[in-house]
Design an enzyme around this catalytic site. Structure first.
Site, PDB file in Angstrom:
ATOM      1  CB  THR A  98      -3.699  46.782  49.009  1.00 42.40           C
ATOM      2  OG1 THR A  98      -2.718  46.890  48.225  1.00 42.40           O
ATOM      3  CG2 THR A  98      -2.850  45.650  50.019  1.00 42.40           C
TER       4      THR A  98
ATOM      5  CE1 TYR B 191      -4.254  52.778  42.229  1.00 43.00           C
ATOM      6  CE2 TYR B 191      -6.381  52.581  43.495  1.00 43.00           C
ATOM      7  CZ  TYR B 191      -5.287  51.898  43.156  1.00 43.00           C
ATOM      8  OH  TYR B 191      -4.699  50.671  43.607  1.00 43.00           O
TER       9      TYR B 191
ATOM     10  CE  LYS C 170      -1.323  53.040  44.938  1.00 40.57           C
ATOM     11  NZ  LYS C 170      -1.989  52.045  45.614  1.00 40.57           N
TER      12      LYS C 170
ATOM     13  CB  ILE D 219      -0.016  55.205  47.631  1.00 36.83           C
ATOM     14  CG1 ILE D 219       0.083  56.549  47.978  1.00 36.83           C
ATOM     15  CG2 ILE D 219      -0.939  54.538  48.597  1.00 36.83           C
ATOM     16  CD1 ILE D 219      -1.073  57.342  47.644  1.00 36.83           C
TER      17      ILE D 219
END
Length: 303
Positions: free
Chosen positions: A49, A141, A171, A212
């Site tokens: 993001t 991630y 995440k 998250i």
């Protein structure tokens, strides 16, 4: 809930840019402070993001330094520090640790596709050993739909065994709740964090650590409420209402291309059109799209 190194609500913060494409440090620092006030436990900057891979190493390190210099506590920051070159990842990760952050978020090696579990393990191992700092805490991630590289459970198991107390969470932005539940079952005290807002509630109900997420830029207070009250007797209806609002706002972020849509929504929320700018190859929403998003935001605010 088990004790995790990272738990709660973290914002996958978007990154404002100036007209020349550089990070807008002033806007970003103010946004970080607002997110923490709205209920976030921390700010996960420079992820997907945050358009991380559109910025150079110095720009990324400057963003972190400027936020801290602007008054954001370093222990509240969780930067993404992965790059295609392991040497660059080591440099950024070491810089972040030395700046005092609580931890970093690390993508797997994401340029070559079809790599083996052994190759993914070696990449992470080289980064950890290259940083050479006992303060390092790593959140993996997993976003295979973007990175093209999944993180197998066998890699997580090896990293936890070989680097205890370093690889402390993940995440998971795959959207696969069953994968998250499997990691919760397989790895005690390993913080599994949802990368999609609608999955926060079912994940913490299954023993997960939190989230998250991109929509935390907009609905941090509702995510905070769900996290704090999901198992409080008598709060079921209020939790459902908050979760419904989270889902509605998340759906609006996907009305058009997600990242410029999130920025368009943040621009209205923060009252600053500097947030509308994105970095190539992304492009801003059209005037008609922006008007539509802002109109739908007004409707959601009144709901």
């Amino acid at each position: 809930m088990a004790k995790f190194e990272f738990s709660g609500v973290y914002c996958a913060a978007t990154t404002p840019v100036t007209t020349d494409g550089n990070p807008d440090f002033h806007l970003f620092t103010a946004h970080c402070k607002a997110l923490l006030e709205e209920g976030c436990d921390g700010v996960a900057l420079l992820g997907t993001t945050g358009e991380a891979n559109s910025f150079g190493l110095k720009q990324r390190m400057d963003i972190l330094e400027k936020a801290i210099a602007g008054g954001v506590a370093p222990e509240k920051l969780l930067p993404g520090t992965a790059q295609t070159a392991i040497a660059d990842t080591i440099e950024m990760t070491r810089h972040a640790v030395q700046a005092g952050v609580h931890g970093v978020v690390l993508l797997p090696p994401f340029y070559y596709k079809g790599v083996s579990a052994e190759g993914i393990y070696r990449a992470y191992a080289r980064i950890i050993e290259g940083v050479k700092d006992d303060r390092l805490k790593v959140v993996l991630y997993h976003i295979p739909q973007v990175s093209g590289v999944a993180i197998p459970h066998e890699v997580i198991a090896r990293l936890r065994k070989d680097y205890p107390g370093v690889v402390v969470g993940i995440k998971d932005s795959s959207g696969d709740l069953e994968n998250m539940k499997a990691m919760i079952a397989a790895f005690p005290d390993f913080g599994v964090l949802a990368g999609a807002d609608p999955l926060l509630l079912p994940l913490i109900q299954a023993g997960g650590a939190g989230c998250i997420t991109a929509s935390s830029n907009l609905v941090a207070a509702e995510l905070r409420f769900v996290f704090d009250n999901w198992n409080v007797p008598g709060k079921e209806a209020a939790v459902k209402a908050a979760q419904d609002k989270i889902v509605a706002w998340r759906e609006l972020t996907n009305a058009y291309v997600q990242l410029p849509t999130v920025k368009t929504m943040v621009a209205k929320r923060r009252g600053d059109n500097g947030w509308l700018r994105v970095t190539p190859p992304l492009i801003e929403l059209s005037d008609a799209e922006r008007a539509d998003v802002w109109s739908r935001m007004d409707a959601l605010e009144k709901a």
